[in-house]
Design a protein around this motif. Structure first.
Motif, short mmCIF file in Angstrom:
data_model
loop_
_atom_site.label_atom_id
_atom_site.label_comp_id
_atom_site.label_asym_id
_atom_site.label_seq_id
_atom_site.Cartn_x
_atom_site.Cartn_y
_atom_site.Cartn_z
N THR A 190 -7.20 -5.12 -4.31
CA THR A 190 -8.46 -5.85 -4.18
C THR A 190 -9.40 -5.18 -3.17
OG1 THR A 190 -7.59 -7.20 -2.38
CG2 THR A 190 -7.31 -8.06 -4.61
N GLY A 191 -8.88 -4.23 -2.41
CA GLY A 191 -9.71 -3.59 -1.39
C GLY A 191 -9.83 -4.44 -0.13
N LEU A 224 -6.16 -4.32 3.87
CA LEU A 224 -6.19 -3.86 5.26
C LEU A 224 -7.10 -4.71 6.14
CD1 LEU A 224 -6.16 0.07 5.00
CD2 LEU A 224 -4.32 -1.44 5.74
N LYS A 227 2.12 1.72 -3.39
CA LYS A 227 1.08 2.09 -4.36
C LYS A 227 0.71 3.55 -4.23
CE LYS A 227 -1.76 -1.49 -3.46
NZ LYS A 227 -3.03 -2.24 -3.38
N TYR A 228 0.62 4.02 -2.98
CA TYR A 228 0.06 5.35 -2.76
C TYR A 228 1.12 6.40 -2.44
CZ TYR A 228 -4.02 2.36 -2.80
OH TYR A 228 -4.96 1.43 -3.18
N VAL A 284 -10.64 4.54 -0.91
CA VAL A 284 -10.85 5.97 -1.07
C VAL A 284 -11.19 6.26 -2.52
CG1 VAL A 284 -9.76 8.23 -0.94
CG2 VAL A 284 -9.25 6.50 0.79
N ASP A 344 4.68 6.20 5.34
CA ASP A 344 5.04 6.63 3.98
C ASP A 344 4.83 8.13 3.81
OD1 ASP A 344 2.37 7.31 2.78
OD2 ASP A 344 1.95 5.18 3.18
N ASN A 401 0.84 -1.22 0.00
CA ASN A 401 0.00 0.00 0.00
C ASN A 401 0.87 1.26 0.00
OD1 ASN A 401 -2.45 -1.25 -0.03
ND2 ASN A 401 -2.85 -1.03 2.15
N SER A 458 -7.42 2.39 -7.01
CA SER A 458 -7.03 1.15 -6.36
C SER A 458 -7.03 0.00 -7.35
CB SER A 458 -7.97 0.86 -5.19
OG SER A 458 -8.02 -0.51 -4.92
P1 ADP Z 1 -6.38 -1.91 -1.80
O1 ADP Z 1 -6.23 -3.26 -2.37
O2 ADP Z 1 -7.39 -1.07 -2.52
O3 ADP Z 1 -5.09 -1.20 -1.58
P2 ADP Z 1 -6.59 -2.00 1.13
O4 ADP Z 1 -7.59 -2.67 2.00
O5 ADP Z 1 -5.17 -2.42 1.27
O6 ADP Z 1 -7.09 -2.19 -0.36
O7 ADP Z 1 -6.67 -0.44 1.37
C1 ADP Z 1 -7.94 0.18 1.32
C2 ADP Z 1 -7.83 1.60 0.81
O8 ADP Z 1 -7.12 2.40 1.75
C3 ADP Z 1 -7.05 1.76 -0.48
O9 ADP Z 1 -7.86 1.56 -1.60
C4 ADP Z 1 -6.57 3.19 -0.40
O10 ADP Z 1 -7.59 4.05 -0.82
C5 ADP Z 1 -6.37 3.39 1.10
N1 ADP Z 1 -4.97 3.24 1.52
C6 ADP Z 1 -4.41 2.16 2.15
N2 ADP Z 1 -3.13 2.37 2.46
C7 ADP Z 1 -2.84 3.61 2.05
C8 ADP Z 1 -1.66 4.43 2.09
N3 ADP Z 1 -0.52 3.98 2.63
N4 ADP Z 1 -1.75 5.69 1.58
C9 ADP Z 1 -2.90 6.14 1.05
N5 ADP Z 1 -4.03 5.42 0.97
C10 ADP Z 1 -4.02 4.18 1.46
#
Ligand code: ADP
Length: 266
Positions: free
Chosen positions: A222-223, A226, A165-166, A211, A191, A162, A216
């Motif tokens: 996959t959402g 977390l 990615k972000y 978000v 991060d 994550n 994503s």
């Molecule tokens: P995904 O597979 O979409 O990353 P997660 O359950 O890991 O699913 O995360 C849920 C959502 O939380 C993500 O889609 C993203 O919008 C937000 N997110 C998670 N980690 C971060 C991060 N480190 N920085 C910014 N947004 C994050």
């Protein structure tokens, strides 16, 4: 509240009274509601890649096969979507094992510093590609913790992936471990990325909550990352929390009881 009345009859006939049962059904209804939402989400998440796969196969069938360059691009898309579906189904199976409490932890003494270095190494290729610097710092007394290495590796993997990615190119990621005031091992993944709006933070651990769904998905998410992390940490007897400042970055901390479990293995 659900009310059920059951009349009581005398053996010789005639009514003796009524039993009224008051049942609180709000919890039941909430559960039912979230189950319905979950099924709708899963169907939607599976349908999206399948629809893409269908249209690209049709395009190949309709002539794209004759253009090798185009064909190979389309096959690439199909492969990506298939991979994402496999990830999704794997994640769902994992979650369902936690739901049915079949998930067993295999706790073993683990060198925390080594574990964090390992995660950093695993992502070194992607980190270099995005020119993101990673640092690992381990506080005193962290040494060894009893944990299920495979499962905690998955938690760390989800959190670092994550963060990757972000976080835009040129950013930073930090992995930190310390023993906190409560004597728990606290591991933080920090991060310098895009951050999360305040209004979304409290729902971020929900299954399929994102978000920005499109972003994503494009990133292959996959959402569920977390929510899986939370289940694994909970099973260990710890907790997980996320702090974020929009445009500044995010930090996820999870805690674990560091010592050898008493009595039988959990
Ligand atoms: P995904 O597979 O979409 O990353 P997660 O359950 O890991 O699913 O995360 C849920 C959502 O939380 C993500 O889609 C993203 O919008 C937000 N997110 C998670 N980690 C971060 C991060 N480190 N920085 C910014 N947004 C994050």
């Amino acid at each position: 509240v659900r009310v059920t009345f059951t009349p009581i009859h005398r053996r010789e006939g005639g009514a003796a009274g009524t039993i009224a049962v008051l049942q609180d059904v709000t919890e039941q209804e909430n559960l039912e509601q979230s189950r319905r939402e979950f099924v709708a989400n899963v169907s939607h998440e599976l349908r999206t890649p399948l629809t893409t796969i269908r249209s690209y196969t049709e395009a190949l069938d309709d002539g794209a096969l004759d253009d090798p360059q185009l064909a190979s691009r389309f096959v690439g898309v199909i492969r990506n979507e298939t991979e994402r579906m496999i990830r999704l189904v794997t994640d769902l199976l994992h979650l369902s094992r936690f739901d049915s409490r079949e998930a067993r932890l295999r706790l073993q003494p683990t060198d925390v510093a080594e574990m964090l270095e390992d995660v950093a190494d695993r992502f070194s290729f992607q980190l270099r590609q995005k020119r993101i610097a990673i640092s690992v710092s381990v506080g005193r007394g962290t040494g060894t913790a009893w944990l299920d290495r495979d499962q905690i590796d998955q938690v760390l993997g989800n959190l670092v992936s994550n963060a990757l990615k972000y976080t835009p190119e040129g950013g930073t990621i930090a992995l930190e471990a310390e023993i906190n005031e409560e004597g728990m091992l606290a591991v933080t993944v920090r991060d310098s990325g895009i951050g999360i709006p305040k209004k979304d933070i409290e729902r971020i651990f929900e299954r399929f909550y994102r978000v920005d769904k499109a972003r994503s998905r494009n990133m292959g998410g996959t959402g569920l990352g977390l929510s899986i992390a939370r289940e694994i940490v909970k099973a260990h007897g710890g907790s997980i929390s996320l702090h974020s400042e929009l445009g500044q970055g995010s930090r996820v901390t999870f805690t674990l009881p560091p010592g050898k479990p008493k009595g039988d293995e959990a």
